[in-house]
Design an enzyme around this catalytic site. Sequence first.
Site, PDB file in Angstrom:
ATOM      1  N   GLU A 122     -60.473 -20.988  37.466  1.00 23.03           N
ATOM      2  CA  GLU A 122     -60.720 -19.672  38.056  1.00 23.03           C
ATOM      3  C   GLU A 122     -59.480 -18.766  38.038  1.00 23.03           C
ATOM      4  O   GLU A 122     -59.556 -17.588  37.705  1.00 23.03           O
ATOM      5  CB  GLU A 122     -61.228 -19.883  39.493  1.00 23.03           C
ATOM      6  CG  GLU A 122     -61.644 -18.628  40.229  1.00 23.03           C
ATOM      7  CD  GLU A 122     -62.680 -17.774  39.494  1.00 23.03           C
ATOM      8  OE1 GLU A 122     -63.496 -18.332  38.733  1.00 23.03           O
ATOM      9  OE2 GLU A 122     -62.633 -16.531  39.661  1.00 23.03           O
ATOM     10  N   ALA A 144     -56.001 -28.458  29.108  1.00 20.27           N
ATOM     11  CA  ALA A 144     -56.777 -29.583  28.615  1.00 20.27           C
ATOM     12  C   ALA A 144     -58.261 -29.305  28.859  1.00 20.27           C
ATOM     13  O   ALA A 144     -59.112 -29.569  28.009  1.00 20.27           O
ATOM     14  CB  ALA A 144     -56.333 -30.864  29.327  1.00 20.27           C
ATOM     15  N   PRO A 194     -36.623  17.988  60.972  1.00 19.49           N
ATOM     16  CA  PRO A 194     -35.405  17.395  61.525  1.00 19.49           C
ATOM     17  C   PRO A 194     -34.912  16.153  60.789  1.00 19.49           C
ATOM     18  O   PRO A 194     -33.812  15.690  61.046  1.00 19.49           O
ATOM     19  CB  PRO A 194     -35.844  17.012  62.936  1.00 19.49           C
ATOM     20  CG  PRO A 194     -37.307  16.731  62.775  1.00 19.49           C
ATOM     21  CD  PRO A 194     -37.817  17.685  61.757  1.00 19.49           C
ATOM     22  N   ASP A 242     -29.587  21.163  51.326  1.00 19.58           N
ATOM     23  CA  ASP A 242     -28.619  21.205  52.425  1.00 19.58           C
ATOM     24  C   ASP A 242     -28.225  19.804  52.894  1.00 19.58           C
ATOM     25  O   ASP A 242     -28.948  18.851  52.670  1.00 19.58           O
ATOM     26  CB  ASP A 242     -29.267  21.915  53.617  1.00 19.58           C
ATOM     27  CG  ASP A 242     -28.665  23.280  53.828  1.00 19.58           C
ATOM     28  OD1 ASP A 242     -27.990  23.767  52.918  1.00 19.58           O
ATOM     29  OD2 ASP A 242     -28.876  23.848  54.911  1.00 19.58           O
ATOM     30  N   LYS A 263     -23.196  21.935  53.537  1.00 19.56           N
ATOM     31  CA  LYS A 263     -21.986  22.465  54.155  1.00 19.56           C
ATOM     32  C   LYS A 263     -21.618  21.597  55.340  1.00 19.56           C
ATOM     33  O   LYS A 263     -22.479  21.223  56.126  1.00 19.56           O
ATOM     34  CB  LYS A 263     -22.241  23.896  54.643  1.00 19.56           C
ATOM     35  CG  LYS A 263     -22.115  24.903  53.540  1.00 19.56           C
ATOM     36  CD  LYS A 263     -22.217  26.297  54.082  1.00 19.56           C
ATOM     37  CE  LYS A 263     -23.631  26.584  54.569  1.00 19.56           C
ATOM     38  NZ  LYS A 263     -23.764  27.935  55.101  1.00 19.56           N
ATOM     39  N   GLY A 269     -32.550  22.055  56.598  1.00 22.76           N
ATOM     40  CA  GLY A 269     -32.943  21.207  57.728  1.00 22.76           C
ATOM     41  C   GLY A 269     -33.712  22.047  58.743  1.00 22.76           C
ATOM     42  O   GLY A 269     -33.490  23.253  58.863  1.00 22.76           O
ATOM     43  N   GLY A 270     -34.629  21.416  59.455  1.00 21.28           N
ATOM     44  CA  GLY A 270     -35.355  22.100  60.530  1.00 21.28           C
ATOM     45  C   GLY A 270     -36.161  23.263  60.008  1.00 21.28           C
ATOM     46  O   GLY A 270     -36.939  23.120  59.058  1.00 21.28           O
ATOM     47  N   ASP A 271     -35.950  24.437  60.606  1.00 14.44           N
ATOM     48  CA  ASP A 271     -36.622  25.658  60.160  1.00 14.44           C
ATOM     49  C   ASP A 271     -35.565  26.594  59.578  1.00 14.44           C
ATOM     50  O   ASP A 271     -34.485  26.754  60.159  1.00 14.44           O
ATOM     51  CB  ASP A 271     -37.311  26.327  61.357  1.00 14.44           C
ATOM     52  CG  ASP A 271     -38.039  27.583  60.923  1.00 14.44           C
ATOM     53  OD1 ASP A 271     -39.201  27.469  60.523  1.00 14.44           O
ATOM     54  OD2 ASP A 271     -37.428  28.669  60.960  1.00 14.44           O
ATOM     55  N   ALA A 307     -35.069  21.617  65.003  1.00 12.85           N
ATOM     56  CA  ALA A 307     -34.523  20.424  65.655  1.00 12.85           C
ATOM     57  C   ALA A 307     -34.869  20.359  67.141  1.00 12.85           C
ATOM     58  O   ALA A 307     -35.198  19.284  67.659  1.00 12.85           O
ATOM     59  CB  ALA A 307     -33.007  20.395  65.467  1.00 12.85           C
ATOM     60  N   MET A 334     -25.570  22.866  67.431  1.00 12.91           N
ATOM     61  CA  MET A 334     -24.170  22.833  66.969  1.00 12.91           C
ATOM     62  C   MET A 334     -23.209  22.895  68.157  1.00 12.91           C
ATOM     63  O   MET A 334     -22.179  23.560  68.098  1.00 12.91           O
ATOM     64  CB  MET A 334     -23.893  24.022  66.013  1.00 12.91           C
ATOM     65  CG  MET A 334     -24.743  23.980  64.765  1.00 12.91           C
ATOM     66  SD  MET A 334     -24.647  25.493  63.800  1.00 12.91           S
ATOM     67  CE  MET A 334     -25.790  26.546  64.664  1.00 12.91           C
TER      68      MET A 334
HETATM   69  C1  LIG Z   1     -26.940  24.700  61.040  1.00 13.86           C
HETATM   70  S1  LIG Z   1     -27.982  24.179  62.307  1.00 13.86           S
HETATM   71  C2  LIG Z   1     -29.489  24.112  61.457  1.00 13.86           C
HETATM   72  C3  LIG Z   1     -30.673  24.110  62.367  1.00 13.86           C
HETATM   73  C4  LIG Z   1     -31.970  24.003  61.610  1.00 13.86           C
HETATM   74  N1  LIG Z   1     -32.201  25.160  60.803  1.00 13.86           N
HETATM   75  C5  LIG Z   1     -33.146  23.750  62.537  1.00 13.86           C
HETATM   76  O1  LIG Z   1     -34.035  24.594  62.649  1.00 13.86           O
HETATM   77  O2  LIG Z   1     -33.189  22.673  63.134  1.00 13.86           O
HETATM   78  C6  LIG Z   1     -27.524  22.499  62.480  1.00 13.86           C
HETATM   79  C7  LIG Z   1     -27.779  21.991  63.874  1.00 13.86           C
HETATM   80  O3  LIG Z   1     -29.150  21.660  64.056  1.00 13.86           O
HETATM   81  C8  LIG Z   1     -29.258  20.597  64.962  1.00 13.86           C
HETATM   82  N2  LIG Z   1     -29.943  19.478  64.284  1.00 13.86           N
HETATM   83  C9  LIG Z   1     -30.402  19.466  63.043  1.00 13.86           C
HETATM   84  N3  LIG Z   1     -31.032  18.294  62.794  1.00 13.86           N
HETATM   85  C10 LIG Z   1     -30.960  17.577  63.921  1.00 13.86           C
HETATM   86  C11 LIG Z   1     -31.429  16.298  64.317  1.00 13.86           C
HETATM   87  N4  LIG Z   1     -32.116  15.513  63.466  1.00 13.86           N
HETATM   88  N5  LIG Z   1     -31.187  15.866  65.564  1.00 13.86           N
HETATM   89  C12 LIG Z   1     -30.511  16.640  66.436  1.00 13.86           C
HETATM   90  N6  LIG Z   1     -30.041  17.853  66.109  1.00 13.86           N
HETATM   91  C13 LIG Z   1     -30.276  18.324  64.883  1.00 13.86           C
HETATM   92  C14 LIG Z   1     -27.853  20.233  65.381  1.00 13.86           C
HETATM   93  O4  LIG Z   1     -27.555  20.962  66.547  1.00 13.86           O
HETATM   94  C15 LIG Z   1     -27.048  20.708  64.209  1.00 13.86           C
HETATM   95  O5  LIG Z   1     -25.710  20.927  64.557  1.00 13.86           O
END
Ligand SMILES: C[S@@+](CC[C@H](N)C(=O)[O-])C[C@H]1O[C@@H](n2cnc3c(N)ncnc32)[C@H](O)[C@@H]1O
Length: 487
Positions: A22, A43, A226, A249, A271, A302-304, A333, A384
């Site tokens: 099988e 065999a 995030p 980024d 950056k 990152g984030g928005d 974030a 930040m």
């Molecule tokens: C240049 S700002 C960019 C923010 C981004 N555009 C946002 O909407 O989340 C970078 C900061 O976002 C925050 N950040 C981004 N990712 C994060 C995470 N996974 N956990 C906690 N803080 C975060 C921190 O305060 C970090 O210093």
Amino acid sequence: MRYFPIFFDLDGRDVLIVGGGEKALQKLRLLAKTTARLKIVAADVSEDITAAGVTTLTVERHAFTEADLDGAALVFAASDDPELDARVAAAARARGLPVNVVDGPSQSNFIMPAIVDRDPVVVAIGTEGAAPILAREIKAKIESWLPIHFGRVAQRAQELRRRVHDAIADPVVRRRTWEALLQGVWRTAVLAGDSEAASREFDRQITAGGAQEHPVGSVALIGCGPGEPDLITLKAQQHLQSADVLVVDRLVNPAILEYARRDAIRIDVGKEPEGNSALQEDINRILVREALKGHRVARLKGGDAFVFGRAAEEMAAVRAAGISVEVVPGITAAHACAASVGLPVTLRTKVRQFAVVTGASADGPLELDWAALAQPGQAFAIYMGVRTAQHVRDKLLAAGAAPQTPVVIVENGTLATERALATELSALAGAIADSGIRGPAVIFVGLDWTSAGLLRPDKVEVYEPQREREIANEAGKRGAAATSHPG
Ligand SMILES: C[S@@+](CC[C@H](N)C(=O)[O-])C[C@H]1O[C@@H](n2cnc3c(N)ncnc32)[C@H](O)[C@@H]1O
């Protein structure tokens, strides 16, 4: 990844299956889909094998000997005799041949994935043997999603490749034409088996493509959330899949790039927190340069993109060059970190406004409306703010904020390395320094679980304010101030 997935060319190659029952039959059925020459050695060979009607199969009824391995490109040990399978595996390995022992992954040097077959489109799914049930589940999902004649589309595309190449010289236009064909009416017609409609649409597309000039590309500013890859939007995912160039980024989780095309050009422009501002101009230039080449550029942030994301500068530069730009929102974030620790950022009767503020300042000392932020009942998230925590704390206290104002710090929110700390405003800087928080982190001020009628989650550590030390620090600072400003 211990096992690396590859597709092995078996055209005209010899494949040996040792076993006549099988297990051997199952392997035979699978391998019969290929254009390999198959040999079964055993065999005893079951009638089911001989009756399987596999025209590329030779059956040799004898016990396995090492000579059976001669010329084999792949070997399967598929007998019901573990001792024989071990012997086959050892002999094959000694010759450096790829060998698979059915139900014996430790003796195998390759394993078989679960396969979704829409030849020539083939999807191989593996879990490195850890959880075959998961592989079966994924296979069932893909099976239901891929139309049964999906392979026909790839086959026709292969046949027409030359014609498209000859009709459309510009590679960018050619790619767009393929996308139009493979995602539009032509594909639907091929799937439906309507060759007349397919051929009409094909001619229309290559005529239009042949007349087209090199197109100007576009830029999408994409908020990638995030970090946790599941937290990007479907729209962001679609843009990633179609982008020719990714401009990435620092805070974008590399795992998110898995959604992108493998041949997309990737430009890292991350950056550092205090990186110089000239770099922003370089980024603007890169976006314009790549879009003018006709590329679809995905600018991943990152984030928005609109929250401390310098999106405005990039949009302005791109628009000034006459290039269209689209913004795809992401989860910022603060929202992601709050959700991750179950901390509501507004409360119906208690917290009626919530702000986001920056803790960093590119030009001189950080100026915020400290008096407004220090008002009782204020709730805000500091981005930040790790490096400037001491300054922020001092300014808020000096503006009249209560030392016991609740503070929650979330570092690396939503990632495996996430840490969260609850403390109070007076201890903000001490909490960050003592617990080695370096960021990225969001600092929430004026929010806590108790006011929301919730319990603090266990994963949130509590940093007890060390009042005596704080007081000593305060006294020390006052002393220093008195010395530096005598009189
Ligand atoms: C240049 S700002 C960019 C923010 C981004 N555009 C946002 O909407 O989340 C970078 C900061 O976002 C925050 N950040 C981004 N990712 C994060 C995470 N996974 N956990 C906690 N803080 C975060 C921190 O305060 C970090 O210093």
